[in-house]
Design a protein around this motif. Structure first.
Motif, short mmCIF file in Angstrom:
data_model
loop_
_atom_site.label_atom_id
_atom_site.label_comp_id
_atom_site.label_asym_id
_atom_site.label_seq_id
_atom_site.Cartn_x
_atom_site.Cartn_y
_atom_site.Cartn_z
N ALA A 1 40.86 -36.24 -83.00
CA ALA A 1 41.43 -37.14 -82.00
C ALA A 1 40.84 -38.55 -82.07
CB ALA A 1 41.20 -36.58 -80.60
N GLY A 2 39.92 -38.79 -82.98
CA GLY A 2 39.40 -40.14 -83.16
C GLY A 2 37.95 -40.35 -82.78
N ILE A 3 37.27 -39.32 -82.29
CA ILE A 3 35.85 -39.44 -81.96
C ILE A 3 35.04 -39.26 -83.23
CG2 ILE A 3 33.92 -38.38 -80.72
CD1 ILE A 3 35.88 -37.65 -78.48
N ASN A 4 34.24 -40.27 -83.56
CA ASN A 4 33.42 -40.17 -84.76
C ASN A 4 31.93 -40.25 -84.45
OD1 ASN A 4 32.95 -42.88 -84.22
ND2 ASN A 4 33.65 -43.65 -86.20
N PHE A 5 31.57 -40.16 -83.16
CA PHE A 5 30.18 -40.30 -82.73
C PHE A 5 29.80 -39.07 -81.92
CE2 PHE A 5 27.00 -42.98 -80.12
CZ PHE A 5 26.01 -42.84 -81.09
N PHE A 6 28.69 -38.42 -82.28
CA PHE A 6 28.28 -37.16 -81.68
C PHE A 6 26.80 -37.25 -81.31
CE2 PHE A 6 31.95 -36.40 -84.27
CZ PHE A 6 32.71 -35.49 -83.57
N ASP A 7 26.49 -36.96 -80.05
CA ASP A 7 25.16 -37.16 -79.49
C ASP A 7 24.50 -35.81 -79.23
OD1 ASP A 7 22.97 -38.54 -78.26
OD2 ASP A 7 23.83 -38.05 -76.31
N MET A 8 23.54 -35.44 -80.07
CA MET A 8 22.93 -34.12 -80.02
C MET A 8 21.45 -34.20 -79.60
SD MET A 8 25.42 -32.11 -80.79
CE MET A 8 26.78 -33.18 -80.28
N ALA A 9 20.86 -33.02 -79.37
CA ALA A 9 19.44 -32.92 -79.06
C ALA A 9 19.02 -31.46 -79.15
CB ALA A 9 19.13 -33.46 -77.65
N PRO A 10 17.77 -31.19 -79.53
CA PRO A 10 17.29 -29.81 -79.57
C PRO A 10 17.36 -29.11 -78.22
CG PRO A 10 15.77 -31.25 -80.73
CD PRO A 10 16.77 -32.14 -80.03
N MET A 11 17.22 -29.87 -77.12
CA MET A 11 17.20 -29.27 -75.79
C MET A 11 18.57 -28.78 -75.33
SD MET A 11 14.58 -31.59 -73.54
CE MET A 11 14.86 -30.54 -72.11
N TYR A 12 19.63 -29.19 -75.97
CA TYR A 12 20.95 -28.76 -75.55
C TYR A 12 21.22 -27.35 -76.04
CZ TYR A 12 21.59 -33.79 -74.67
OH TYR A 12 21.45 -35.08 -74.23
N GLY A 13 20.85 -26.38 -75.18
CA GLY A 13 21.07 -24.98 -75.52
C GLY A 13 20.09 -24.46 -76.54
N ASN A 14 18.83 -24.96 -76.51
CA ASN A 14 17.82 -24.47 -77.45
C ASN A 14 18.27 -24.62 -78.90
OD1 ASN A 14 15.32 -23.73 -76.70
ND2 ASN A 14 15.79 -21.59 -76.33
N GLY A 15 18.84 -25.75 -79.22
CA GLY A 15 19.33 -26.01 -80.56
C GLY A 15 20.76 -25.60 -80.80
N SER B 1 33.21 -44.89 -82.12
CA SER B 1 34.32 -44.59 -81.23
C SER B 1 33.95 -44.83 -79.77
CB SER B 1 34.80 -43.15 -81.42
OG SER B 1 33.73 -42.23 -81.26
N ARG B 2 34.94 -45.21 -79.00
CA ARG B 2 34.73 -45.54 -77.57
C ARG B 2 34.24 -44.33 -76.78
NH1 ARG B 2 33.16 -48.06 -74.02
NH2 ARG B 2 34.24 -49.41 -72.58
N LEU B 3 34.64 -43.15 -77.22
CA LEU B 3 34.11 -41.92 -76.65
C LEU B 3 33.15 -41.29 -77.65
CD1 LEU B 3 37.32 -40.23 -75.14
CD2 LEU B 3 35.56 -41.51 -73.91
N CYS B 4 32.11 -40.67 -77.12
CA CYS B 4 31.11 -39.96 -77.92
C CYS B 4 31.03 -38.53 -77.37
CB CYS B 4 29.76 -40.67 -77.78
SG CYS B 4 28.35 -39.75 -78.41
N LEU B 5 31.09 -37.55 -78.24
CA LEU B 5 30.95 -36.18 -77.77
C LEU B 5 29.48 -35.84 -77.65
CD1 LEU B 5 32.55 -33.58 -77.01
CD2 LEU B 5 31.96 -32.75 -79.28
N GLY B 6 29.04 -35.56 -76.42
CA GLY B 6 27.66 -35.18 -76.18
C GLY B 6 27.41 -33.71 -76.45
N GLY B 7 26.15 -33.35 -76.64
CA GLY B 7 25.79 -31.97 -76.92
C GLY B 7 25.60 -31.11 -75.70
N GLY B 8 25.53 -31.72 -74.51
CA GLY B 8 25.28 -30.94 -73.32
C GLY B 8 26.35 -29.90 -73.04
N GLY B 9 27.61 -30.29 -73.19
CA GLY B 9 28.71 -29.36 -72.93
C GLY B 9 28.77 -28.25 -73.96
N ILE B 10 28.76 -28.61 -75.24
CA ILE B 10 28.88 -27.59 -76.28
C ILE B 10 27.59 -26.79 -76.41
CG2 ILE B 10 30.66 -28.84 -77.54
CD1 ILE B 10 28.51 -29.72 -79.54
N GLY B 11 26.49 -27.28 -75.82
CA GLY B 11 25.25 -26.54 -75.77
C GLY B 11 25.11 -25.73 -74.49
N GLN B 12 26.17 -25.72 -73.66
CA GLN B 12 26.27 -24.91 -72.44
C GLN B 12 25.28 -25.33 -71.34
OE1 GLN B 12 27.35 -20.76 -72.92
NE2 GLN B 12 27.28 -20.95 -75.15
N VAL B 13 24.90 -26.62 -71.36
CA VAL B 13 24.11 -27.16 -70.25
C VAL B 13 24.99 -27.29 -69.01
CG1 VAL B 13 22.81 -29.17 -69.43
CG2 VAL B 13 22.56 -28.39 -71.81
N TRP B 14 26.26 -27.65 -69.20
CA TRP B 14 27.18 -27.92 -68.09
C TRP B 14 28.17 -26.77 -67.86
CZ3 TRP B 14 24.50 -31.36 -66.05
CH2 TRP B 14 23.97 -32.45 -66.75
N GLY B 15 27.73 -25.55 -68.05
CA GLY B 15 28.58 -24.39 -67.82
C GLY B 15 28.82 -23.62 -69.10
#
Length: 333
Positions: free
Chosen positions: A52-66, A21-35
């Motif tokens: 809504a059509g997003i099928n790509f999700f970009d995660m990392a352990p550092m985003y909110g300690n898992g 998908s053209r948009l990818c949901l990153g883990g920073g927001g849902i991991g509370q890095v950005w508020g």
């Protein structure tokens, strides 16, 4: 909550990975890095993204300690739809080379456990690749934790990624290309190059506090080079860590790179207001209009912010005259 709607989202190839998908949901927001947000809202944001059509999700352990990875697992606890694609990352740093394989493998195992998944589509080296012996960092205290020297990268990181691909644990691997430009180029021109790179993609060309060197950033050169090398490009920091929004919604230090970027973007905010849209909407639309950026990673933390990004994608690319006008208002040093 108003129902989120969008037209059918465009999909691209991301290097060797099709139908991203053209948009990818990153883990920073849902991991509370950005508020701050709540876990319940984060889960609903993930689910709304997919609907809504997003099928790509970009995660990392550092985003909110898992936390971000755990949110993914809860959002799809009954099983992932077949078209969803996931990334995770590992921050290796300046450890002894022979320990790198185990560190990468253990991190992948832990991430998969949190996400309730046995396989990830892309495993990304979190942090930076730097030249051997490089000692000019703007962040010398952090460098041992966030940067891998070229020899260790080539001998141990790449070898482990390739082994994980051969074993079927991952589909592809990637690197964040926001380091010294020499190292960014070297990564892309190597015989064993990544399938995917994450590159800064915002109208200021600013890595903000991610910067580790004094040279002027040139992420567009790296984006162009990646395209020539058939390496997929994930555009990151579309709103420059909040500097391209109406207000940065977390505390930042006066004189920080984000604070300086926010001041630099004053004319851009006026242009957005004149155009009848928010700064965040226009900044995302700009990133989506950048040549050779295959997918834009979102830092949203709730469905309100998500809705604005979906509307930016649905609006389509900006025309060249608007791209030029944005460039003109952000051209000051």
């Amino acid at each position: 909550m108003e129902e989120i709607r969008t037209l059918k989202m465009q999909q691209n190839a991301l290097g060797s990975i099709n139908n991203v998908s053209r948009l990818c949901l990153g883990g920073g927001g849902i991991g509370q890095v950005w508020g701050k947000t709540s876990r319940d809202e984060a889960i609903k944001t993930v689910q709304a993204s997919y609907e809504a059509g997003i099928n790509f999700f970009d995660m990392a352990p550092m985003y909110g300690n898992g936390e971000a990875e755990s949110v993914m697992g809860f959002a799809f606890e009954d099983g992932y739809p077949a078209d969803i694609k996931l990334t995770t990352k590992c921050l290796v740093g300046g450890v002894e080379g022979k320990t790198i394989e185990q560190k990468l493998r253990s991190s992948l195992d832990e991430s998969c456990q949190r996400m309730k998944r046995e396989y990830v589509d892309v495993f990304i080296l979190h942090g930076y690749v730097i030249p051997d012996g490089w000692d000019e960092s703007l962040r010398p205290n952090a460098q041992p934790h966030i940067a891998v020297e070229w020899s260790n990268y080539e001998q141990y990181v790449v070898s482990t990624f390739e082994a994980l691909k051969a074993e079927g644990r991952i589909g592809a691997w990637g690197v964040t290309a926001a380091s010294v430009q020499e190292a960014n180029r070297q990564v892309l021109k190597a015989d064993r190059k990544p399938d995917v790179v994450q590159c800064i993609a915002n109208l200021l060309d600013s890595p903000g506090s991610m910067a580790i060197c004094r040279e002027k950033p040139d992420p567009r050169e790296i984006i162009s080079l990646a395209a020539k090398e058939n390496v997929g490009v994930m555009g990151i920091r579309a709103v420059a860590a909040g500097a391209l929004t109406e207000n940065i919604d977390r505390d930042v230090k006066p004189g920080s790179r984000e604070a300086l970027d926010f001041e630099k973007a004053a004319d851009f905010r006026r242009l957005a207001a004149k155009s009848g849209v928010s700064s965040a909407f226009l900044a995302h639309r700009y990133a989506l209009s950048m040549i050779d950026v295959d997918t834009v990673v979102l830092g949203v933390k709730d469905r309100v912010e998500l809705k604005e990004c979906l509307e930016a994608e649905a609006a389509g690319p900006l025309d060249q005259s608007m791209m030029n006008e944005i460039a003109d208002c952000c051209s000051g040093d």
